[in-house]
Scaffold this motif. Sequence first.
Motif, short mmCIF file in Angstrom:
data_model
loop_
_atom_site.label_atom_id
_atom_site.label_comp_id
_atom_site.label_asym_id
_atom_site.label_seq_id
_atom_site.Cartn_x
_atom_site.Cartn_y
_atom_site.Cartn_z
N SER A 83 0.82 -1.22 0.00
CA SER A 83 0.00 0.00 0.00
C SER A 83 0.86 1.27 0.00
O SER A 83 0.34 2.36 -0.23
N TRP A 84 2.15 1.14 0.26
CA TRP A 84 3.04 2.29 0.26
C TRP A 84 3.46 2.61 -1.16
O TRP A 84 3.79 1.72 -1.94
N GLU A 85 3.48 3.88 -1.49
CA GLU A 85 3.90 4.32 -2.81
C GLU A 85 5.21 5.07 -2.69
O GLU A 85 5.43 5.81 -1.73
N ASP A 86 6.08 4.91 -3.70
CA ASP A 86 7.35 5.63 -3.71
C ASP A 86 7.10 7.13 -3.62
O ASP A 86 6.21 7.66 -4.30
N GLY A 87 7.85 7.78 -2.77
CA GLY A 87 7.75 9.22 -2.62
C GLY A 87 6.64 9.70 -1.70
O GLY A 87 6.55 10.89 -1.41
N SER A 88 5.78 8.79 -1.23
CA SER A 88 4.69 9.22 -0.34
C SER A 88 5.23 9.40 1.08
O SER A 88 6.24 8.82 1.46
#
Length: 176
Positions: A83-88
Amino acid sequence: MIFAFGPDYNKQILSQPDLFHSIGITHLGPEQSAHRLVGHGLLSMNGPQHKQQRRLIMPAFQRNHIENYWDSIVSITEDFLKSWEDGSRKDIHQEMKTLTKRISSKVLLGLDSTSKSFSVSHLMEDWLEMNVAMRTRILPLNLPGFPYYKMLKMAEELKQEIAAMIAEKRKAREQG
């Protein structure tokens, strides 16, 4: 008040009931109440009662059992990280609380339903918060509208939720 960090210090404290006496952080609550049942567990027990209860739960924490949890922990963590996105940006404290709830719900309670386990864990958090709140401690009156009354009602709800989970597990075991 003493805080013990590490197994050696905990062993010293927990194995010397004549020197160290545990009292839990929750209100004692009325006799025979759900609050007393839910709020006074292993960490607030002393002497023979503590020893007996500790022996009952120890198998779940032995190395061979913990090794059996490995696949579940890895799977839950991998799903969570998807659920984690790069840059978030993430509130890491909140994220780790959520991950811990998911893992403990599966490993300790055997719950696959995250919504059920989250509702119980949120109720537990709210109930614990009420226990340490100054407004609850100052006026421990079991009357509608008072924080103490609300805390006792939360304990009753928590007891019912836990009893329902236990019944569900027993039923599944009998059918399986």
